[in-house]
Design a protein around this motif. Structure first.
Motif, mmCIF file in Angstrom:
data_model
loop_
_atom_site.group_PDB
_atom_site.id
_atom_site.type_symbol
_atom_site.label_atom_id
_atom_site.label_comp_id
_atom_site.label_asym_id
_atom_site.label_seq_id
_atom_site.Cartn_x
_atom_site.Cartn_y
_atom_site.Cartn_z
ATOM 1 N N GLN A 323 0.823 -1.205 0.000
ATOM 2 C CA GLN A 323 0.000 0.000 0.000
ATOM 3 C C GLN A 323 0.860 1.260 0.000
ATOM 4 N N GLY A 324 1.736 1.306 -0.984
ATOM 5 C CA GLY A 324 2.561 2.480 -1.205
ATOM 6 C C GLY A 324 2.289 3.058 -2.578
ATOM 7 N N LEU A 325 2.678 4.284 -2.779
ATOM 8 C CA LEU A 325 2.454 4.969 -4.045
ATOM 9 C C LEU A 325 3.676 4.829 -4.934
ATOM 10 N N VAL A 326 3.442 4.629 -6.210
ATOM 11 C CA VAL A 326 4.517 4.529 -7.192
ATOM 12 C C VAL A 326 4.834 5.930 -7.692
ATOM 13 N N SER A 327 6.105 6.303 -7.577
ATOM 14 C CA SER A 327 6.520 7.640 -7.993
ATOM 15 C C SER A 327 7.954 7.580 -8.493
ATOM 16 N N CYS A 328 8.150 7.968 -9.751
ATOM 17 C CA CYS A 328 9.495 8.072 -10.338
ATOM 18 C C CYS A 328 10.273 6.769 -10.210
ATOM 19 N N GLY A 329 9.620 5.657 -10.483
ATOM 20 C CA GLY A 329 10.298 4.374 -10.484
ATOM 21 C C GLY A 329 10.617 3.813 -9.116
ATOM 22 N N ARG A 330 9.939 4.264 -8.062
ATOM 23 C CA ARG A 330 10.176 3.729 -6.726
ATOM 24 C C ARG A 330 8.877 3.767 -5.927
ATOM 25 N N LEU A 331 8.925 3.182 -4.737
ATOM 26 C CA LEU A 331 7.756 3.083 -3.869
ATOM 27 C C LEU A 331 7.894 4.098 -2.742
ATOM 28 N N VAL A 332 6.890 4.929 -2.569
ATOM 29 C CA VAL A 332 6.913 5.956 -1.524
ATOM 30 C C VAL A 332 5.680 5.786 -0.645
ATOM 31 N N GLU A 333 5.775 6.333 0.564
ATOM 32 C CA GLU A 333 4.675 6.348 1.530
ATOM 33 C C GLU A 333 4.198 4.944 1.888
ATOM 34 N N ALA A 334 5.135 4.003 2.006
ATOM 35 C CA ALA A 334 4.805 2.659 2.486
ATOM 36 C C ALA A 334 4.896 2.683 4.012
ATOM 37 N N GLU A 335 3.768 2.907 4.663
ATOM 38 C CA GLU A 335 3.759 3.158 6.098
ATOM 39 C C GLU A 335 4.181 1.931 6.900
ATOM 40 N N ASN A 336 3.752 0.733 6.493
ATOM 41 C CA ASN A 336 4.078 -0.448 7.293
ATOM 42 C C ASN A 336 5.574 -0.735 7.292
ATOM 43 N N ILE A 337 6.249 -0.488 6.171
ATOM 44 C CA ILE A 337 7.697 -0.713 6.122
ATOM 45 C C ILE A 337 8.421 0.300 6.997
ATOM 46 N N ARG A 338 7.993 1.549 6.942
ATOM 47 C CA ARG A 338 8.633 2.580 7.759
ATOM 48 C C ARG A 338 8.408 2.319 9.248
ATOM 49 N N GLU A 339 7.189 1.944 9.628
ATOM 50 C CA GLU A 339 6.904 1.665 11.036
ATOM 51 C C GLU A 339 7.713 0.473 11.540
ATOM 52 N N LEU A 340 7.847 -0.553 10.711
ATOM 53 C CA LEU A 340 8.608 -1.730 11.132
ATOM 54 C C LEU A 340 10.082 -1.394 11.313
ATOM 55 N N ARG A 341 10.656 -0.607 10.433
ATOM 56 C CA ARG A 341 12.066 -0.241 10.566
ATOM 57 C C ARG A 341 12.299 0.618 11.801
ATOM 58 N N ASP A 342 11.390 1.523 12.083
ATOM 59 C CA ASP A 342 11.524 2.334 13.301
ATOM 60 C C ASP A 342 11.412 1.464 14.551
ATOM 61 N N ALA A 343 10.504 0.489 14.528
ATOM 62 C CA ALA A 343 10.347 -0.394 15.688
ATOM 63 C C ALA A 343 11.580 -1.266 15.896
ATOM 64 N N VAL A 344 12.203 -1.709 14.811
ATOM 65 C CA VAL A 344 13.426 -2.514 14.935
ATOM 66 C C VAL A 344 14.553 -1.694 15.554
ATOM 67 N N LYS A 345 14.676 -0.441 15.155
ATOM 68 C CA LYS A 345 15.705 0.423 15.745
ATOM 69 C C LYS A 345 15.446 0.644 17.236
ATOM 70 N N GLU A 346 14.197 0.829 17.614
ATOM 71 C CA GLU A 346 13.874 1.004 19.030
ATOM 72 C C GLU A 346 14.198 -0.258 19.828
ATOM 73 N N TRP A 347 13.942 -1.421 19.246
ATOM 74 C CA TRP A 347 14.240 -2.669 19.942
ATOM 75 C C TRP A 347 15.748 -2.870 20.103
ATOM 76 N N GLU A 348 16.511 -2.580 19.066
ATOM 77 C CA GLU A 348 17.967 -2.719 19.161
ATOM 78 C C GLU A 348 18.559 -1.752 20.181
ATOM 79 N N ALA A 349 17.963 -0.572 20.307
ATOM 80 C CA ALA A 349 18.450 0.378 21.309
ATOM 81 C C ALA A 349 18.035 -0.023 22.725
#
Length: 603
Positions: A323-349
């Motif tokens: 559920q991300g938007l296609v823009s200029c040959g890439r995927l933008v505004e993929a909220e679930n991927i961004r949230e998961l990466r932020d959560a992984v960083k919080e867990w590692e810290a």
């Protein structure tokens, strides 16, 4: 004569077979040999501005090697992003004929994953290949975009498959016994009641109709075991209650990581070396997957001509899945991927992973005490109940209470083994919400009860791929540009005037929630609803016959039968005023009198 015999013998002799030429294989490339596919990209030359570096050569955009490499890189990017969100979502597919249910971690059917879940129950029970038109979405389960959510999702996926397999290989006795409904089905296939009497007189029904309580015939037995529509829902409720009644998300992650560290410390030196080597390889592989995922999420570097742009079909697939938007040959505004990466960083810290701070023997005693308490609670529940879940409670709630009581008692005696961290807990430490989307909300009634943290909603019938909103064109775009130049509108209002672009849609990709805003309303509804009927306004003719107009307005409030009865009553019981009253109602009921046109009056 001799010459004739020689010629005849030459034609009669079978031709000699030519031995096959030995297959010459190319020499095997030894380890360390330099391959042209791994040659680094040289600096761009004067002829390389519009070319790409593929397989050690500069190639044009229409080269077959470039097209093949673009497909490979697109496939790698799709798999890398799937690996990043592995376990967060579970999708259940149902067979439209047999009601078989299979589970998947992706929104699309994969033949290699589906066929492994189908059990052989007889002839034609396992297809040779998967037909996408025979499988329809049943439900989907979505866990929070956190490391704990991925862990819980993989646990639920494993248990759902185990329960489905156990019910087919070791079914309950009442599931495979003949009932009166089964006998009625068998009789209906044999013929009508008259045929039954004739066949019974000729003793032809012997062995064709089983008795109540016997084992089902082979075909009915297979059909009964293959019907998972209701049992899959009960399994999902059972597993989700199991997860929701257990430790919290952060506590579960800490416990799993501590168990892994304790087991690693108890290994021998060589075993630890092997484990460390494997972890280094996993780390390098994880870094490779992150690099491939960046192909679809980050801006393409113009200097790197060895990484090709992703194909349009791959970008649309990623847009549907994440559920991300296609823009200029890439995927933008993929909220679930961004949230998961932020959560992984919080867990590692938050977690340092130092096993030296943990008393290994005390930790082992703690885990043994908790397992014993859980096992005892399960035995006590099934001594009193026959089912794991009921309206008054569930086995897992009793297990959670027994576990907490045993943990408190253990900590009173030996103290806390895992000390509270000075670092602040992540925001998702107590996030337990699980979303469940249904193709048919009535299917959720197959379960006796559901945990309170499960949110139910409708599943979209298909999925769509969307592009980045574009600015309005034409007159609207010109007006917006004038307002922006005159500084009468700000950037926020300009962004709101953009229009979404629907790139494609597919029924073979499971969608999300029906009302989450991802799918347009006109796509979700499928058909347009008719406009509500408006009462007609009185005109000059109606004002002349006010009684007919009043009756016309009242007629829409009743049923059609009442209106017809009223018309007949007026026609039968009216006097000389039938033309004034009765036919006024008839005229309003069957349609108003056609007026003469103004053109005709002018004539």
């Amino acid at each position: 004569m001799a010459a004739t015999a020689a010629i005849t013998m030459a034609h009669q002799m079978p031709p000699m077979s030519i031995p096959q030429m030995p297959r010459i294989r190319p020499p095997r490339m030894l380890k360390g040999t330099k391959s042209p596919n791994t040659d680094p990209q040289p600096p761009l030359g004067p002829s390389g501005e519009d070319r790409w570096w593929v397989q050690g050569k500069w190639r044009k955009h229409n080269a077959n090697a470039l097209k093949d490499r673009a497909q490979i890189q697109s496939r790698q990017a799709v798999k890398a992003l799937r690996h990043g969100t592995h376990g967060l979502d579970i999708y259940a597919y149902r067979h439209v004929r047999t009601n078989q249910v299979v589970y998947s971690l992706t929104r699309t059917l994969q033949s290699t994953k589906v066929l492994n879940q189908l059990v052989f129950h007889g002839k034609k029970t396992v297809p040779s290949s998967v037909r996408t038109d025979m499988w329809t979405p049943h439900f989907s389960i979505h866990f929070p975009s956190t490391p704990a959510g991925a862990l819980e999702g993989l646990f639920a996926f494993q248990k759902l498959r185990e329960l489905s397999l156990q019910r087919q290989l070791s079914p309950p006795d009442d599931l495979i016994r003949v009932t009166e409904e089964d006998i009625a089905v068998i009789k209906s296939k044999i013929g009508n009641p008259v045929d039954h009497q004739e066949m019974a007189a000729r003793e032809e029904l012997t062995g064709k109709i089983p008795k109540i309580g016997e084992i089902l015939p082979k075909k009915l037995h297979a059909r009964r075991l293959m019907d998972h529509k209701a049992t899959s829902v009960a399994d999902a409720a059972f597993v989700l209650d199991w997860i929701s009644s257990g430790p919290g998300p952060l506590e579960r992650l800490v416990e799993v990581a501590t168990n892994r560290a304790v087991r690693h410390s108890q290994k021998t030196r060589r075993a630890r070396q092997r484990a460390n080597t494997i972890r280094k390889e996993e780390t390098s592989e994880q870094q490779k997957l992150e690099d491939r995922a960046s192909w679809a999420l980050e801006v393409h570097e113009s200097d790197n001509r060895s990484r090709l742009p992703l194909m349009r079909a791959a970008l649309e697939q990623l847009s549907m899945e994440h559920q991300g938007l296609v823009s200029c040959g890439r995927l933008v505004e993929a909220e679930n991927i961004r949230e998961l990466r932020d959560a992984v960083k919080e867990w590692e810290a938050f977690y340092d992973g130092d096993a030296s701070k943990v008393d290994v023997e005390a930790w082992s005693r703690r885990q043994y005490t908790l397992r014993q308490a859980e096992r005892r609670a399960i035995e006590e529940w099934f001594d009193l109940h026959d089912v794991p879940m009921s309206e008054h409670g569930s086995v897992w709630k009793n297990v959670a209470e027994a576990r907490q009581a045993a943990l408190n008692q253990f900590e009173e005696k030996e103290g806390k083994i895992l000390q509270d961290s000075d670092k602040g807990k992540p925001d998702w430490a107590e996030l337990r919400e699980v979303k469940m989307y249904w193709a048919d909300l009535n299917d959720g009634l197959f379960a006796a009860s559901w945990p309170q943290n499960v949110v139910h909603s409708r599943l979209a019938p298909f999925n769509v791929a969307r592009g980045q909103p574009r600015r309005p064109q034409g007159a609207a775009g010109a007006v917006l540009k004038q307002l922006k130049d005159a500084k009468k509108t700000d950037q926020a209002e300009t962004e709101q005037t953009r229009q979404d672009t629907i790139l494609s849609k597919s029924v073979h990709v499971i969608g999300g929630r029906l009302d989450d805003g991802w799918m347009p309303v006109e796509f979700a509804s499928g058909v347009k609803q008719p406009a509500p009927l408006q009462p007609r306004q009185p005109d000059a003719e109606d004002l002349e016959d006010s009684y007919a107009y009043e009756q016309d307005q009242e007629r829409g409030r009743g049923t059609a039968g009442e209106d017809i009865a009223a018309v007949r009553e007026d026609v039968e019981h009216s006097n000389t005023g039938i033309l004034a009253r009765g036919w006024g109602r008839v005229r309003g009921f069957f349609g108003r009198r056609k007026r003469e046109s103004t053109i005709y009056e002018d004539r």
